[in-house]
Enzyme design. Structure first.
Site, PDB file in Angstrom:
ATOM      1  N   HIS A  60      33.939 -76.888 -16.800  1.00 56.95           N
ATOM      2  CA  HIS A  60      32.825 -77.821 -16.659  1.00 56.95           C
ATOM      3  C   HIS A  60      33.090 -78.911 -15.619  1.00 56.95           C
ATOM      4  O   HIS A  60      32.256 -79.788 -15.428  1.00 56.95           O
ATOM      5  CB  HIS A  60      32.533 -78.474 -18.023  1.00 56.95           C
ATOM      6  CG  HIS A  60      32.590 -77.506 -19.170  1.00 56.95           C
ATOM      7  ND1 HIS A  60      31.743 -76.423 -19.257  1.00 56.95           N
ATOM      8  CD2 HIS A  60      33.408 -77.421 -20.250  1.00 56.95           C
ATOM      9  CE1 HIS A  60      32.041 -75.733 -20.352  1.00 56.95           C
ATOM     10  NE2 HIS A  60      33.049 -76.310 -20.972  1.00 56.95           N
ATOM     11  N   GLU A  72      34.404 -64.706 -16.262  1.00 61.06           N
ATOM     12  CA  GLU A  72      34.532 -65.957 -17.039  1.00 61.06           C
ATOM     13  C   GLU A  72      34.319 -65.648 -18.514  1.00 61.06           C
ATOM     14  O   GLU A  72      33.375 -64.936 -18.879  1.00 61.06           O
ATOM     15  CB  GLU A  72      33.453 -66.938 -16.542  1.00 61.06           C
ATOM     16  CG  GLU A  72      33.408 -68.237 -17.326  1.00 61.06           C
ATOM     17  CD  GLU A  72      32.262 -69.152 -16.848  1.00 61.06           C
ATOM     18  OE1 GLU A  72      31.661 -68.902 -15.782  1.00 61.06           O
ATOM     19  OE2 GLU A  72      31.969 -70.113 -17.587  1.00 61.06           O
ATOM     20  N   ARG A 125      28.991 -79.071 -21.946  1.00 66.11           N
ATOM     21  CA  ARG A 125      29.579 -77.715 -21.881  1.00 66.11           C
ATOM     22  C   ARG A 125      28.594 -76.683 -21.323  1.00 66.11           C
ATOM     23  O   ARG A 125      28.938 -75.519 -21.148  1.00 66.11           O
ATOM     24  CB  ARG A 125      30.049 -77.275 -23.270  1.00 66.11           C
ATOM     25  CG  ARG A 125      31.197 -78.090 -23.811  1.00 66.11           C
ATOM     26  CD  ARG A 125      31.715 -77.528 -25.133  1.00 66.11           C
ATOM     27  NE  ARG A 125      32.351 -78.574 -25.895  1.00 66.11           N
ATOM     28  CZ  ARG A 125      33.622 -78.943 -25.753  1.00 66.11           C
ATOM     29  NH1 ARG A 125      34.398 -78.338 -24.893  1.00 66.11           N
ATOM     30  NH2 ARG A 125      34.119 -79.927 -26.501  1.00 66.11           N
ATOM     31  N   TYR A 175      37.343 -72.004 -33.005  1.00 63.45           N
ATOM     32  CA  TYR A 175      38.136 -71.058 -32.217  1.00 63.45           C
ATOM     33  C   TYR A 175      38.899 -70.020 -33.047  1.00 63.45           C
ATOM     34  O   TYR A 175      39.609 -69.185 -32.490  1.00 63.45           O
ATOM     35  CB  TYR A 175      39.121 -71.833 -31.326  1.00 63.45           C
ATOM     36  CG  TYR A 175      38.424 -72.768 -30.351  1.00 63.45           C
ATOM     37  CD1 TYR A 175      37.619 -72.258 -29.336  1.00 63.45           C
ATOM     38  CD2 TYR A 175      38.557 -74.154 -30.453  1.00 63.45           C
ATOM     39  CE1 TYR A 175      36.968 -73.099 -28.456  1.00 63.45           C
ATOM     40  CE2 TYR A 175      37.916 -75.007 -29.575  1.00 63.45           C
ATOM     41  CZ  TYR A 175      37.119 -74.470 -28.571  1.00 63.45           C
ATOM     42  OH  TYR A 175      36.464 -75.304 -27.691  1.00 63.45           O
ATOM     43  N   ASP A 233      36.508 -72.852  -6.041  1.00 68.05           N
ATOM     44  CA  ASP A 233      36.892 -72.500  -4.663  1.00 68.05           C
ATOM     45  C   ASP A 233      37.975 -71.424  -4.653  1.00 68.05           C
ATOM     46  O   ASP A 233      37.960 -70.532  -3.805  1.00 68.05           O
ATOM     47  CB  ASP A 233      37.403 -73.736  -3.915  1.00 68.05           C
ATOM     48  CG  ASP A 233      36.268 -74.644  -3.446  1.00 68.05           C
ATOM     49  OD1 ASP A 233      35.091 -74.228  -3.538  1.00 68.05           O
ATOM     50  OD2 ASP A 233      36.553 -75.760  -2.989  1.00 68.05           O
ATOM     51  N   ARG A 285      26.638 -75.797 -27.928  1.00 66.98           N
ATOM     52  CA  ARG A 285      27.473 -76.975 -28.152  1.00 66.98           C
ATOM     53  C   ARG A 285      26.990 -78.160 -27.307  1.00 66.98           C
ATOM     54  O   ARG A 285      25.841 -78.186 -26.897  1.00 66.98           O
ATOM     55  CB  ARG A 285      28.938 -76.602 -27.882  1.00 66.98           C
ATOM     56  CG  ARG A 285      29.404 -75.462 -28.795  1.00 66.98           C
ATOM     57  CD  ARG A 285      30.840 -75.074 -28.544  1.00 66.98           C
ATOM     58  NE  ARG A 285      31.747 -76.184 -28.836  1.00 66.98           N
ATOM     59  CZ  ARG A 285      33.037 -76.192 -28.478  1.00 66.98           C
ATOM     60  NH1 ARG A 285      33.549 -75.164 -27.826  1.00 66.98           N
ATOM     61  NH2 ARG A 285      33.798 -77.216 -28.770  1.00 66.98           N
ATOM     62  N   HIS A 336      34.428 -67.348 -22.634  1.00 65.09           N
ATOM     63  CA  HIS A 336      34.580 -68.451 -23.595  1.00 65.09           C
ATOM     64  C   HIS A 336      34.537 -67.886 -25.001  1.00 65.09           C
ATOM     65  O   HIS A 336      33.705 -67.021 -25.299  1.00 65.09           O
ATOM     66  CB  HIS A 336      33.480 -69.497 -23.420  1.00 65.09           C
ATOM     67  CG  HIS A 336      33.477 -70.080 -22.049  1.00 65.09           C
ATOM     68  ND1 HIS A 336      34.433 -70.992 -21.643  1.00 65.09           N
ATOM     69  CD2 HIS A 336      32.703 -69.821 -20.972  1.00 65.09           C
ATOM     70  CE1 HIS A 336      34.217 -71.282 -20.378  1.00 65.09           C
ATOM     71  NE2 HIS A 336      33.184 -70.587 -19.946  1.00 65.09           N
ATOM     72  N   ILE A 337      35.404 -68.406 -25.829  1.00 65.16           N
ATOM     73  CA  ILE A 337      35.459 -67.952 -27.226  1.00 65.16           C
ATOM     74  C   ILE A 337      34.184 -68.385 -27.952  1.00 65.16           C
ATOM     75  O   ILE A 337      33.578 -67.616 -28.697  1.00 65.16           O
ATOM     76  CB  ILE A 337      36.704 -68.551 -27.911  1.00 65.16           C
ATOM     77  CG1 ILE A 337      37.969 -68.029 -27.230  1.00 65.16           C
ATOM     78  CG2 ILE A 337      36.714 -68.243 -29.404  1.00 65.16           C
ATOM     79  CD1 ILE A 337      39.229 -68.802 -27.585  1.00 65.16           C
ATOM     80  N   SER A 338      33.790 -69.627 -27.735  1.00 67.47           N
ATOM     81  CA  SER A 338      32.594 -70.163 -28.399  1.00 67.47           C
ATOM     82  C   SER A 338      31.370 -69.971 -27.506  1.00 67.47           C
ATOM     83  O   SER A 338      31.506 -69.749 -26.297  1.00 67.47           O
ATOM     84  CB  SER A 338      32.794 -71.651 -28.694  1.00 67.47           C
ATOM     85  OG  SER A 338      32.938 -72.386 -27.482  1.00 67.47           O
TER      86      SER A 338
HETATM   87  C1  DQA Z   1      36.109 -72.895 -24.324  1.00 62.84           C
HETATM   88  C2  DQA Z   1      34.874 -73.815 -24.262  1.00 62.84           C
HETATM   89  C3  DQA Z   1      35.171 -75.068 -23.473  1.00 62.84           C
HETATM   90  O1  DQA Z   1      34.027 -75.910 -23.446  1.00 62.84           O
HETATM   91  C4  DQA Z   1      36.310 -75.831 -24.117  1.00 62.84           C
HETATM   92  O2  DQA Z   1      36.624 -76.979 -23.355  1.00 62.84           O
HETATM   93  C5  DQA Z   1      37.498 -74.993 -24.359  1.00 62.84           C
HETATM   94  C6  DQA Z   1      37.316 -73.634 -24.861  1.00 62.84           C
HETATM   95  C7  DQA Z   1      35.869 -71.655 -25.218  1.00 62.84           C
HETATM   96  O3  DQA Z   1      36.647 -70.720 -25.109  1.00 62.84           O
HETATM   97  O4  DQA Z   1      34.945 -71.639 -26.028  1.00 62.84           O
HETATM   98  O5  DQA Z   1      38.631 -75.441 -24.216  1.00 62.84           O
HETATM   99  O6  DQA Z   1      36.379 -72.429 -23.014  1.00 62.84           O
END
Ligand code: DQA
Length: 130
Positions: free
Chosen positions: A77, A95, A108, A22, A84, A104, A97-99
């Site tokens: 997840h 939406e 996920r 992260y 909802d 992974r 996600h950093i990763s």
């Molecule tokens: C996340 C990815 C999710 O799987 C994880 O639980 C996180 C961070 C991300 O930003 O990559 O808390 O949302």
């Protein structure tokens, strides 16, 4: 234009949490650079480790803000309630996600939020621009 950046569980630990995945920047520092770069937008930031508080925040902004950028962390997840809530509001939610969650663990790869979000951005770390 009012945009909410909404972060879910454990994202308050950015900078300290698993830096190989992260990064080492805190969200507060990153948010400052976002506000500078996108000064034409009214950016607000809210983080909670509690699912219900995230639902409440979506309801609060979901009929007046122009957009929500949402990293729901692990709730992505698991959470039908957040899906909802996104479905129930008018403001479009993106939406984030950093990763790259698809590189992974298998658990996920499933997102309850993707089908109800306007779009998905993932795997770029904390970039201000590409
Ligand atoms: C996340 C990815 C999710 O799987 C994880 O639980 C996180 C961070 C991300 O930003 O990559 O808390 O949302």
């Amino acid at each position: 234009m009012k945009i909410l950046i909404l972060n879910g569980p454990n994202l308050n630990l950015l900078g300290k949490r698993e830096p190989k995945i992260y990064g080492s920047e805190t969200f507060e520092d990153y948010f400052e650079s976002l506000k500078e770069k996108f000064s034409e937008f009214e950016l607000e930031y809210f983080q909670s480790n509690h699912e219900g508080e995230l639902v409440d925040k979506l309801h609060e902004v979901g009929f007046s803000y122009e957009g929500v950028v949402f990293n729901a962390g692990a709730y992505t997840h698991t959470s039908v309630a957040l899906a909802d809530a996104i479905k129930g509001i008018e403001t479009p939610v993106v939406e984030v996600h950093i990763s790259n969650v698809h590189q992974r663990e298998e658990f996920r790869h499933k997102s309850y939020l993707s089908p109800v979000c306007k779009g998905v951005i993932l795997g770029f770390g904390l970039l201000v621009t590409i």
